[in-house]
Design a protein around this motif. Sequence first.
Motif, PDB file in Angstrom:
ATOM      1  N   VAL A  39       0.864  -1.177   0.000  1.00 26.33           N
ATOM      2  CA  VAL A  39       0.000   0.000   0.000  1.00 26.33           C
ATOM      3  C   VAL A  39       0.899   1.225   0.000  1.00 26.33           C
ATOM      4  CG1 VAL A  39      -0.281   0.048   2.522  1.00 26.33           C
ATOM      5  CG2 VAL A  39      -1.978   1.155   1.088  1.00 26.33           C
ATOM      6  N   SER A  40       0.506   2.249  -0.768  1.00 31.53           N
ATOM      7  CA  SER A  40       1.310   3.464  -0.878  1.00 31.53           C
ATOM      8  C   SER A  40       0.428   4.693  -0.748  1.00 31.53           C
ATOM      9  CB  SER A  40       2.051   3.493  -2.221  1.00 31.53           C
ATOM     10  OG  SER A  40       1.149   3.414  -3.310  1.00 31.53           O
ATOM     11  N   GLY A  41       0.990   5.724  -0.132  1.00 32.93           N
ATOM     12  CA  GLY A  41       0.332   7.019  -0.032  1.00 32.93           C
ATOM     13  C   GLY A  41       1.169   8.054  -0.756  1.00 32.93           C
ATOM     14  N   SER A  42       0.506   9.056  -1.338  1.00 34.39           N
ATOM     15  CA  SER A  42       1.216   9.999  -2.195  1.00 34.39           C
ATOM     16  C   SER A  42       0.695  11.416  -2.027  1.00 34.39           C
ATOM     17  CB  SER A  42       1.048   9.559  -3.656  1.00 34.39           C
ATOM     18  OG  SER A  42       1.484  10.534  -4.564  1.00 34.39           O
ATOM     19  N   MET A  43       1.531  12.355  -2.462  1.00 37.61           N
ATOM     20  CA  MET A  43       1.117  13.754  -2.509  1.00 37.61           C
ATOM     21  C   MET A  43       0.061  13.999  -3.584  1.00 37.61           C
ATOM     22  SD  MET A  43       2.568  15.074   0.021  1.00 37.61           S
ATOM     23  CE  MET A  43       2.251  16.813  -0.252  1.00 37.61           C
ATOM     24  N   ASP A  44      -0.278  12.974  -4.395  1.00 43.63           N
ATOM     25  CA  ASP A  44      -1.378  13.103  -5.361  1.00 43.63           C
ATOM     26  C   ASP A  44      -2.739  12.877  -4.697  1.00 43.63           C
ATOM     27  OD1 ASP A  44      -1.657  10.311  -5.101  1.00 43.63           O
ATOM     28  OD2 ASP A  44      -0.984   9.872  -7.143  1.00 43.63           O
ATOM     29  N   ASN A  45      -2.756  12.803  -3.342  1.00 47.87           N
ATOM     30  CA  ASN A  45      -3.975  12.669  -2.519  1.00 47.87           C
ATOM     31  C   ASN A  45      -4.565  11.260  -2.531  1.00 47.87           C
ATOM     32  OD1 ASN A  45      -3.512  15.434  -2.551  1.00 47.87           O
ATOM     33  ND2 ASN A  45      -5.488  15.967  -3.429  1.00 47.87           N
ATOM     34  N   THR A  46      -3.894  10.287  -3.131  1.00 50.30           N
ATOM     35  CA  THR A  46      -4.455   8.938  -3.220  1.00 50.30           C
ATOM     36  C   THR A  46      -3.645   7.930  -2.420  1.00 50.30           C
ATOM     37  OG1 THR A  46      -3.180   8.210  -5.161  1.00 50.30           O
ATOM     38  CG2 THR A  46      -5.258   9.406  -5.577  1.00 50.30           C
ATOM     39  N   ILE A  47      -4.321   6.810  -2.159  1.00 46.28           N
ATOM     40  CA  ILE A  47      -3.715   5.614  -1.601  1.00 46.28           C
ATOM     41  C   ILE A  47      -3.889   4.543  -2.670  1.00 46.28           C
ATOM     42  CG2 ILE A  47      -3.825   3.881   0.232  1.00 46.28           C
ATOM     43  CD1 ILE A  47      -5.603   7.093   0.833  1.00 46.28           C
ATOM     44  N   ARG A  48      -2.836   3.815  -2.951  1.00 43.66           N
ATOM     45  CA  ARG A  48      -2.927   2.760  -3.960  1.00 43.66           C
ATOM     46  C   ARG A  48      -2.518   1.430  -3.342  1.00 43.66           C
ATOM     47  NH1 ARG A  48      -3.205   5.273  -9.376  1.00 43.66           N
ATOM     48  NH2 ARG A  48      -3.320   7.491  -8.913  1.00 43.66           N
ATOM     49  N   LEU A  49      -3.236   0.381  -3.742  1.00 42.64           N
ATOM     50  CA  LEU A  49      -2.918  -0.981  -3.329  1.00 42.64           C
ATOM     51  C   LEU A  49      -2.384  -1.726  -4.540  1.00 42.64           C
ATOM     52  CD1 LEU A  49      -5.164   0.048  -1.275  1.00 42.64           C
ATOM     53  CD2 LEU A  49      -5.449  -2.355  -0.741  1.00 42.64           C
TER      54      LEU A  49
END
Length: 170
Positions: A39-49
């Motif tokens: 799981v990743s969090g980003s400055m693009d406001n999203t969380i991706r699995l």
Amino acid sequence: GSMDNTIHLWNRKTGQQINILEGHSDRVTSVALDAAVVVSGSMDNTIRLWDRKTGQQINVLKGHSSGVLGVAMNDAMVVSGSMDNTIRLWDRKSGQQVYVLEGHSDGVTAVAMDDTLVVSGSGDNTIRLWDRNTGQQINVLEGHSDGVTAVAMDDTLVVSGSGDNTIRLW
């Protein structure tokens, strides 16, 4: 996580790069993993699995209005903390938002979670404890004189690190 918007997976024994996960549109600020998922969090406001073995994106969690600074997960849930001052709990399988936890007055920089509790640290110098099953705030831990940059927990202890150059045990 990286400033080039990617996540690199490495074999820790050999030092060989295994995969590069691409999909974020801004820098990656936080990552967590288990045996199956990254799981990743980003400055693009999203969380991706991401599928850990194939590198394929499984889901994109959208709801934060500012950059995501902290992520954690367990078998059922994903938790994220953001510069929008909120913590969000997500159902890991469906990707649906379960709770929005509000109480911090500055960005949420770090999160941790177990089966019953969410812990969040913030630029407002506080650590907050939340009931994972109801979304209700349980406690506010005050004592740092600068923003909280890291949190961890086990069955009996919360640990926090801060820009005030201290680590506190609660």
